[in-house]
Scaffold this motif. Structure first.
Motif, PDB file in Angstrom:
ATOM      1  N   LEU A 100      20.986  -7.351 -42.186  1.00 47.98           N
ATOM      2  CA  LEU A 100      20.333  -6.577 -43.085  1.00 47.98           C
ATOM      3  C   LEU A 100      19.047  -7.009 -43.476  1.00 47.98           C
ATOM      4  O   LEU A 100      18.764  -8.201 -43.829  1.00 47.98           O
ATOM      5  N   VAL A 101      18.002  -6.125 -43.332  1.00 49.84           N
ATOM      6  CA  VAL A 101      16.384  -6.681 -43.506  1.00 49.84           C
ATOM      7  C   VAL A 101      16.316  -5.767 -44.945  1.00 49.84           C
ATOM      8  O   VAL A 101      16.433  -4.687 -44.842  1.00 49.84           O
ATOM      9  N   VAL A 102      15.937  -6.495 -46.111  1.00 50.21           N
ATOM     10  CA  VAL A 102      15.376  -5.750 -47.097  1.00 50.21           C
ATOM     11  C   VAL A 102      13.716  -5.987 -47.110  1.00 50.21           C
ATOM     12  O   VAL A 102      13.166  -6.745 -46.938  1.00 50.21           O
ATOM     13  N   ILE A 103      13.285  -4.474 -47.241  1.00 48.77           N
ATOM     14  CA  ILE A 103      11.710  -4.529 -47.527  1.00 48.77           C
ATOM     15  C   ILE A 103      11.345  -4.145 -48.873  1.00 48.77           C
ATOM     16  O   ILE A 103      11.962  -3.289 -49.512  1.00 48.77           O
ATOM     17  N   LEU A 104      10.639  -5.326 -49.469  1.00 49.93           N
ATOM     18  CA  LEU A 104      10.650  -5.108 -51.007  1.00 49.93           C
ATOM     19  C   LEU A 104       9.513  -3.890 -50.993  1.00 49.93           C
ATOM     20  O   LEU A 104       8.583  -3.958 -50.383  1.00 49.93           O
ATOM     21  N   ASP A 105       9.821  -3.005 -52.252  1.00 47.81           N
ATOM     22  CA  ASP A 105       9.086  -1.819 -52.322  1.00 47.81           C
ATOM     23  C   ASP A 105       9.083  -1.004 -51.454  1.00 47.81           C
ATOM     24  O   ASP A 105       8.171  -0.162 -51.005  1.00 47.81           O
ATOM     25  N   GLY A 106      10.164  -0.905 -50.368  1.00 49.56           N
ATOM     26  CA  GLY A 106       9.981  -0.209 -49.206  1.00 49.56           C
ATOM     27  C   GLY A 106       9.966   1.398 -49.465  1.00 49.56           C
ATOM     28  O   GLY A 106       9.361   2.161 -48.577  1.00 49.56           O
ATOM     29  N   LYS A 107      10.610   1.301 -50.678  1.00 46.42           N
ATOM     30  CA  LYS A 107      10.296   2.950 -51.087  1.00 46.42           C
ATOM     31  C   LYS A 107       9.035   3.709 -51.078  1.00 46.42           C
ATOM     32  O   LYS A 107       8.812   4.760 -50.749  1.00 46.42           O
ATOM     33  N   ASP A 108       8.317   2.729 -51.402  1.00 45.50           N
ATOM     34  CA  ASP A 108       6.871   3.137 -51.474  1.00 45.50           C
ATOM     35  C   ASP A 108       5.782   2.712 -50.460  1.00 45.50           C
ATOM     36  O   ASP A 108       4.660   3.106 -50.531  1.00 45.50           O
ATOM     37  N   LYS A 109       6.516   2.291 -49.228  1.00 49.72           N
ATOM     38  CA  LYS A 109       5.647   1.849 -48.018  1.00 49.72           C
ATOM     39  C   LYS A 109       5.780   2.938 -46.957  1.00 49.72           C
ATOM     40  O   LYS A 109       6.385   3.743 -47.243  1.00 49.72           O
ATOM     41  N   THR A 144      15.557   5.122 -49.202  1.00 50.17           N
ATOM     42  CA  THR A 144      15.308   5.495 -50.754  1.00 50.17           C
ATOM     43  C   THR A 144      14.436   6.392 -51.092  1.00 50.17           C
ATOM     44  O   THR A 144      14.481   6.626 -52.495  1.00 50.17           O
ATOM     45  N   ASN A 145      13.832   6.953 -50.218  1.00 51.85           N
ATOM     46  CA  ASN A 145      12.526   8.056 -50.555  1.00 51.85           C
ATOM     47  C   ASN A 145      13.015   9.340 -50.093  1.00 51.85           C
ATOM     48  O   ASN A 145      12.943   9.246 -48.894  1.00 51.85           O
ATOM     49  N   PRO A 146      13.332  10.332 -50.680  1.00 48.03           N
ATOM     50  CA  PRO A 146      13.564  11.564 -50.151  1.00 48.03           C
ATOM     51  C   PRO A 146      12.518  12.321 -49.213  1.00 48.03           C
ATOM     52  O   PRO A 146      12.880  13.106 -48.510  1.00 48.03           O
ATOM     53  N   ARG A 147      11.343  11.540 -49.464  1.00 48.05           N
ATOM     54  CA  ARG A 147      10.235  12.391 -48.819  1.00 48.05           C
ATOM     55  C   ARG A 147       9.748  11.391 -47.453  1.00 48.05           C
ATOM     56  O   ARG A 147       8.982  11.918 -46.702  1.00 48.05           O
ATOM     57  N   HIS A 148      10.581  10.430 -47.377  1.00 52.31           N
ATOM     58  CA  HIS A 148      10.485   9.952 -45.843  1.00 52.31           C
ATOM     59  C   HIS A 148      10.904  10.432 -44.965  1.00 52.31           C
ATOM     60  O   HIS A 148      12.144  10.924 -44.712  1.00 52.31           O
ATOM     61  N   ARG A 149       9.965  10.565 -43.484  1.00 55.37           N
ATOM     62  CA  ARG A 149      10.543  11.185 -42.594  1.00 55.37           C
ATOM     63  C   ARG A 149      10.425  10.098 -41.293  1.00 55.37           C
ATOM     64  O   ARG A 149       9.527  10.030 -41.051  1.00 55.37           O
ATOM     65  N   HIS A 150      11.808   9.740 -41.193  1.00 53.95           N
ATOM     66  CA  HIS A 150      11.730   8.322 -40.206  1.00 53.95           C
ATOM     67  C   HIS A 150      11.816   8.957 -38.719  1.00 53.95           C
ATOM     68  O   HIS A 150      12.427   9.995 -38.412  1.00 53.95           O
ATOM     69  N   ASP A 151      11.380   8.294 -37.822  1.00 51.88           N
ATOM     70  CA  ASP A 151      11.450   8.518 -36.519  1.00 51.88           C
ATOM     71  C   ASP A 151      12.918   7.945 -35.994  1.00 51.88           C
ATOM     72  O   ASP A 151      13.535   8.276 -35.102  1.00 51.88           O
ATOM     73  N   LEU A 152      13.241   6.723 -36.710  1.00 47.99           N
ATOM     74  CA  LEU A 152      14.574   6.134 -36.217  1.00 47.99           C
ATOM     75  C   LEU A 152      15.685   6.786 -37.103  1.00 47.99           C
ATOM     76  O   LEU A 152      15.514   7.801 -37.924  1.00 47.99           O
ATOM     77  N   MET A 153      16.848   6.538 -36.815  1.00 55.92           N
ATOM     78  CA  MET A 153      18.063   7.036 -37.419  1.00 55.92           C
ATOM     79  C   MET A 153      18.025   6.509 -38.813  1.00 55.92           C
ATOM     80  O   MET A 153      17.682   5.320 -39.052  1.00 55.92           O
ATOM     81  N   SER A 154      18.484   7.501 -39.746  1.00 57.11           N
ATOM     82  CA  SER A 154      18.270   6.976 -41.135  1.00 57.11           C
ATOM     83  C   SER A 154      19.389   7.773 -42.108  1.00 57.11           C
ATOM     84  O   SER A 154      19.718   8.828 -41.628  1.00 57.11           O
ATOM     85  N   ILE A 155      19.648   6.902 -43.004  1.00 58.49           N
ATOM     86  CA  ILE A 155      20.742   7.743 -44.121  1.00 58.49           C
ATOM     87  C   ILE A 155      19.769   7.729 -45.365  1.00 58.49           C
ATOM     88  O   ILE A 155      19.204   6.984 -45.713  1.00 58.49           O
ATOM     89  N   LEU A 156      19.860   8.725 -46.310  1.00 57.62           N
ATOM     90  CA  LEU A 156      19.287   8.639 -47.717  1.00 57.62           C
ATOM     91  C   LEU A 156      20.407   8.210 -48.465  1.00 57.62           C
ATOM     92  O   LEU A 156      21.493   8.677 -48.814  1.00 57.62           O
ATOM     93  N   VAL A 157      20.073   6.863 -48.874  1.00 56.76           N
ATOM     94  CA  VAL A 157      21.161   6.073 -49.992  1.00 56.76           C
ATOM     95  C   VAL A 157      21.331   6.889 -51.106  1.00 56.76           C
ATOM     96  O   VAL A 157      22.117   7.110 -51.731  1.00 56.76           O
TER      97      VAL A 157
END
Ligand code: TXA
Ligand code: MG
Length: 342
Positions: free
Chosen positions: A246-255, A276-289
């Protein structure tokens, strides 16, 4: 342990709002007989035994492989029962209980002889809370004793927020799991020491620091929990950890999304973004926590378990605020982390 491994674990559904007395009495009987069972609370599932019975409490440590020096929280169904468990229930405890009980707040107070010393190991203090869950309250009432209960996971694993998580960890080790659906809060209770004056925050949890400060403005917050000093990962032993890195990105929600995705790719294998940001559109697999800190708190532990179930190679958690419910979420995330990125 070998003996426990042969048990057949019954999984019984109960209505979380109005559990039928029949199921509760079955569970209460096991508690009175000195057995260990799992039950829902509003925070996470608990692994309960009669707090006044040393042999029963020892079975908790065996079932979850808990380190012998880690004391357990005692759950009560009334303030009178809490008073039986302690030498003194000070006015501040009463004030906090009236405000937050039943609910996810645990006090540490001087232990009375009524509570087995197995619960608190060699401490002369005891941690107590009244859970805000009908199944838990009814179980304590029907058992007629306070119930010692840590989270119902194998030691080191993410805490269980669904009965299936308990089964994953403890199937064959305990006789009964009461299934009351998903827990609402999703992280453990806030623990404070009332032995100290002013009181000390020992673990951030379901009651926020801001809510506590409204009643105890002088509460001491150890540097590890303060928002302006990011916590270092648990060096001594891992807590709450998935098998998956598990990698945690500090303030990742706003990066920027591109930055997060490139961290995901850099880790190799199949990454899953815990977004954790509903506006993020990732190229990678993601789930909205979740969309809010409270929602993220409710889903955090089960999202860690998804990493292992689906055999991803790395999880990338987009870190959130340290305010409100964010403090407990970030505390758990940083303890679970194998790597932290600023
Ligand atoms: O929400 C919760 O608190 C859940 C549910 C099941 O109620 N229980 C839970 O228990 O999280 P556990 O054992 O996983 O965590 C208990 C925490 C630990 O951090 C432990 O060190 C602390 O409470 N604790 C227990 N007794 C203590 C004591 N006498 N003094 C200081 N800390 C104590
Ligand atoms: Mg625990």
């Amino acid at each position: 342990m070998a003996e426990n491994a042969r048990l057949e674990t019954k999984l019984i559904s109960v209505d979380p709002l109005s559990p039928s007395l029949r199921e509760i009495q079955l569970a209460a009987k096991l508690i009175r007989q000195g057995e260990v069972i799992a039950f829902p609370t509003e925070t996470v599932y608990g692994l309960g035994a009669d707090a006044t019975n040393a042999l029963a409490v020892r079975k908790i440590f065996e079932a979850k492989n808990r380190p012998q020096d880690n004391p357990i929280i005692v759950h009560v169904a009334s303030i009178d029962q809490a008073k039986q468990c302690v030498v003194e229930f000070p006015p501040l405890a009463l004030q906090l209980a009236e405000r937050f009980w039943p609910g996810p707040l645990t006090f540490v107070l001087p232990r009375s002889e009524y509570v087995s010393s197995e619960v608190t190991k060699n401490l002369d203090t005891v941690a107590i809370r009244m859970p805000a869950h009908q199944v838990a309250l009814s179980l304590i009432e029907q058992s007629g004793v306070p119930i010692a209960a840590p989270s119902a996971n194998l030691s080191g694993k993410p805490s269980p927020t669904k009965a299936i998580h308990v089964m994953q960890d403890l199937n064959g080790r305990i006789p009964l799991v009461l299934d009351g659906g998903s827990t609402l809060v999703g992280v453990e209770s806030t623990v404070i020491s009332l032995i100290h004056d002013p009181p000390i925050l020992l673990r951030p949890g379901g009651i926020t620091l801001e809510e506590l400060q409204a009643i105890i403005p002088e509460i001491v917050v150890p540097p590890d929990f303060s928002s302006d000093q990011p916590i270092s990962p648990g060096m001594k032993y891992k807590h709450y950890s998935p098998e998956t890195k598990l990698v945690v990105i500090l303030d990742g929600k706003d990066k920027p999304v591109a930055q997060i995705d490139s961290i995901g790719r850099a880790n190799g294998g199949q990454p899953l973004i815990l977004c954790t940001n509903p506006r993020h559109r990732h190229d990678l697999m993601s789930i909205l926590v979740g969309k809010t800190p409270k929602e993220i708190q409710a889903n955090f532990f089960s999202s860690l378990r998804i990493l292992d179930e689906a055999s991803y190679d790395v999880g990338i958690f987009e870190g959130i605020t340290f305010e409100g419910a964010g403090l407990a979420v970030m505390n758990r995330a940083l303890k679970a982390a194998h790597d932290i990125i600023e």
